[in-house]
Scaffold this motif. Structure first.
Motif, short mmCIF file in Angstrom:
data_model
loop_
_atom_site.label_atom_id
_atom_site.label_comp_id
_atom_site.label_asym_id
_atom_site.label_seq_id
_atom_site.Cartn_x
_atom_site.Cartn_y
_atom_site.Cartn_z
N GLY A 34 0.81 -1.21 0.00
CA GLY A 34 0.00 0.00 0.00
C GLY A 34 0.84 1.25 0.00
O GLY A 34 2.04 1.23 -0.26
N LEU A 35 0.23 2.37 0.31
CA LEU A 35 0.92 3.66 0.24
C LEU A 35 1.89 3.88 1.39
O LEU A 35 2.85 4.64 1.27
CB LEU A 35 -0.10 4.80 0.21
N PHE A 36 1.65 3.26 2.55
CA PHE A 36 2.50 3.48 3.73
C PHE A 36 3.36 2.26 4.03
O PHE A 36 4.56 2.36 4.15
CB PHE A 36 1.63 3.86 4.93
N GLY A 37 2.74 1.12 4.20
CA GLY A 37 3.48 -0.12 4.44
C GLY A 37 3.82 -0.35 5.89
O GLY A 37 3.80 0.57 6.72
N PRO A 38 4.15 -1.59 6.24
CA PRO A 38 4.41 -1.97 7.64
C PRO A 38 5.60 -1.27 8.28
O PRO A 38 5.70 -1.24 9.50
CB PRO A 38 4.64 -3.49 7.55
N VAL A 41 5.45 4.64 10.40
CA VAL A 41 4.85 4.98 11.69
C VAL A 41 3.33 4.93 11.58
O VAL A 41 2.64 4.47 12.49
CB VAL A 41 5.32 6.37 12.15
N THR A 42 2.81 5.38 10.46
CA THR A 42 1.36 5.39 10.24
C THR A 42 0.76 4.00 10.41
O THR A 42 -0.31 3.85 11.02
CB THR A 42 1.06 5.92 8.82
N TRP A 43 1.42 2.98 9.88
CA TRP A 43 0.91 1.60 9.95
C TRP A 43 0.71 1.17 11.41
O TRP A 43 -0.28 0.52 11.73
CB TRP A 43 1.91 0.69 9.26
N ALA A 90 -13.64 7.12 8.82
CA ALA A 90 -12.84 6.02 9.36
C ALA A 90 -12.48 5.01 8.27
O ALA A 90 -11.36 4.48 8.23
CB ALA A 90 -13.59 5.34 10.50
N ASP A 91 -13.43 4.75 7.37
CA ASP A 91 -13.17 3.80 6.29
C ASP A 91 -12.11 4.35 5.34
O ASP A 91 -11.24 3.60 4.87
CB ASP A 91 -14.47 3.51 5.54
N PHE A 92 -12.16 5.66 5.07
CA PHE A 92 -11.15 6.27 4.19
C PHE A 92 -9.77 6.15 4.80
O PHE A 92 -8.80 5.78 4.12
CB PHE A 92 -11.50 7.73 3.93
N VAL A 93 -9.65 6.47 6.10
CA VAL A 93 -8.36 6.37 6.77
C VAL A 93 -7.87 4.92 6.77
O VAL A 93 -6.68 4.64 6.51
CB VAL A 93 -8.45 6.90 8.21
N GLY A 94 -8.77 3.97 7.04
CA GLY A 94 -8.38 2.57 7.04
C GLY A 94 -7.95 2.09 5.68
O GLY A 94 -6.94 1.36 5.54
N THR A 95 -8.66 2.49 4.63
CA THR A 95 -8.31 2.07 3.27
C THR A 95 -6.98 2.64 2.84
O THR A 95 -6.14 1.93 2.27
CB THR A 95 -9.42 2.50 2.29
N THR A 96 -6.77 3.92 3.08
CA THR A 96 -5.52 4.55 2.65
C THR A 96 -4.32 4.07 3.46
O THR A 96 -3.19 4.10 2.98
CB THR A 96 -5.63 6.07 2.72
N THR A 97 -4.56 3.61 4.70
CA THR A 97 -3.46 3.13 5.53
C THR A 97 -3.14 1.67 5.25
O THR A 97 -1.97 1.31 5.07
CB THR A 97 -3.79 3.28 7.02
N HIS A 288 -9.98 -3.59 8.12
CA HIS A 288 -8.85 -3.23 7.26
C HIS A 288 -7.54 -3.88 7.72
O HIS A 288 -6.76 -4.37 6.89
CB HIS A 288 -8.67 -1.70 7.24
N VAL A 289 -7.30 -3.87 9.03
CA VAL A 289 -6.02 -4.41 9.53
C VAL A 289 -5.94 -5.90 9.28
O VAL A 289 -4.90 -6.41 8.81
CB VAL A 289 -5.86 -4.10 11.03
#
Length: 309
Positions: A34-38, A41-43, A90-97, A288-289
């Motif tokens: 994804g855009l951030f990855g494990p 820090v965001t993950w 919340a769904d947008f944040v979960g999807t993008t993260t 999402h997680v």
């Protein structure tokens, strides 16, 4: 002589094993991260249950910008569908993260397409303005990122100052998704603080902000759930409000407990919420997680210790 716990051979083996575990956790997963990855820090941070309190604080803060909150009120049925708006955010944040790169980009494109069509009327001047004006998008973005970072750190989530700066920098990516130029978005704590200092003269509490405040304090609910609202929700909303900066309390005209009291309550609440097993929390929709971990492997499970590493 057989090696014991204290022999150099065993110590070296243990260190090698630890190094191998760290390397596995930091390795790039085989699937799409994804855009951030494990490794971000965001993950690690966005899986924490205190994020819900941080999200409510963000709503309180965003409502202080007259044009930003007017754009919401004029283009959505906030009073009747506030819960739906919270779930969609919340769904947008979960999807993008935690979603795939394609899913995150698709979510961003959908938001940009919706905002591109909308406008609103300035409550003071009567001027029509686009809701995707860069200054409004930047306010909403900064209010969210500041709230997420502030509440989680204050509730005991372990992040160094350098990691906090890294988190803010990472979210130039989410800023791009909603239509902002990443180069114009604060990239560390100092830049974020300077932004809030510069925008403060534009903030005010009008009828729209009062409507948001009223909803967050007394959201509509089924009559049978009114006692639960009084016991649970009101405390959560009060804690989110108390975590706002002092100038926000002044604008809303409602006092808050002393900062030390707020910090203690946030830490207590964070400790209680984190005692709920992550596997239980992550099973709540939209999961999402769990989907991200299934895609990338069990070593990518978000955890505070991973953020420290």
């Amino acid at each position: 002589m057989e090696p014991t716990e204290r022999t150099p051979r065993t110590v070296g083996t243990a260190r090698a094993a630890r190094a191998e575990r760290v390397a596995r956790a930091q390795a790039v997963p085989a699937g799409d991260p994804g855009l951030f990855g494990p490794a971000s820090v965001t993950w690690q941070l966005h899986s924490d249950p205190v994020m819900w309190i941080a999200g409510i604080r963000a709503l309180y803060l965003q409502a202080l910008h007259p044009r930003a909150v007017r754009g919401v009120m004029e283009n959505s049925d906030f009073r009747r569908d506030a819960w739906g708006r919270l779930r969609r955010t919340a769904d947008f944040v979960g999807t993008t993260t935690y979603g795939t790169t394609e899913a995150a980009e698709r979510a961003g494109a959908r938001v940009r397409a919706i905002h591109r069509k909308l406008s609103a009327t300035d409550p003071d001047t009567g001027e029509r303005f686009p809701v995707d004006a860069p200054d409004l998008l930047l306010w909403v973005h900064c209010a969210e990122i500041d709230s997420y970072l502030h509440v989680l750190r204050r509730s005991g989530f372990p992040l160094t100052d350098a990691q906090a700066d890294r988190y803010i920098a990472e979210h130039r990516t989410s800023a791009r998704l909603v239509g902002l130029d990443p180069a114009a978005v604060p990239a560390d704590r100092a830049a974020l603080a300077a932004y809030f200092e510069a925008v403060r003269p534009e903030l005010a509490v009008g009828a729209d902000a009062r409507a948001v405040d009223d909803f967050l304090r007394r959201p509509p609910t089924h009559p049978l759930l009114v006692p639960a609202r009084a016991v649970l929700w009101r405390r959560v909303a009060h804690l989110a409000y108390a975590a706002l900066p002092p100038y926000a309390h002044e604008l809303y005209g409602r006092a808050a407990p002393a900062p030390a009291v707020v910090t203690r309550r946030l830490r207590t609440t964070g400790a209680l919420l984190r005692r709920v097993p992550a596997q239980v929390r992550w099973r709540l929709p939209p999961r999402h997680v769990l989907r991200a971990v299934a895609r990338l492997g069990p070593e990518t499970r978000p955890a505070p210790y991973a953020a420290r590493r």
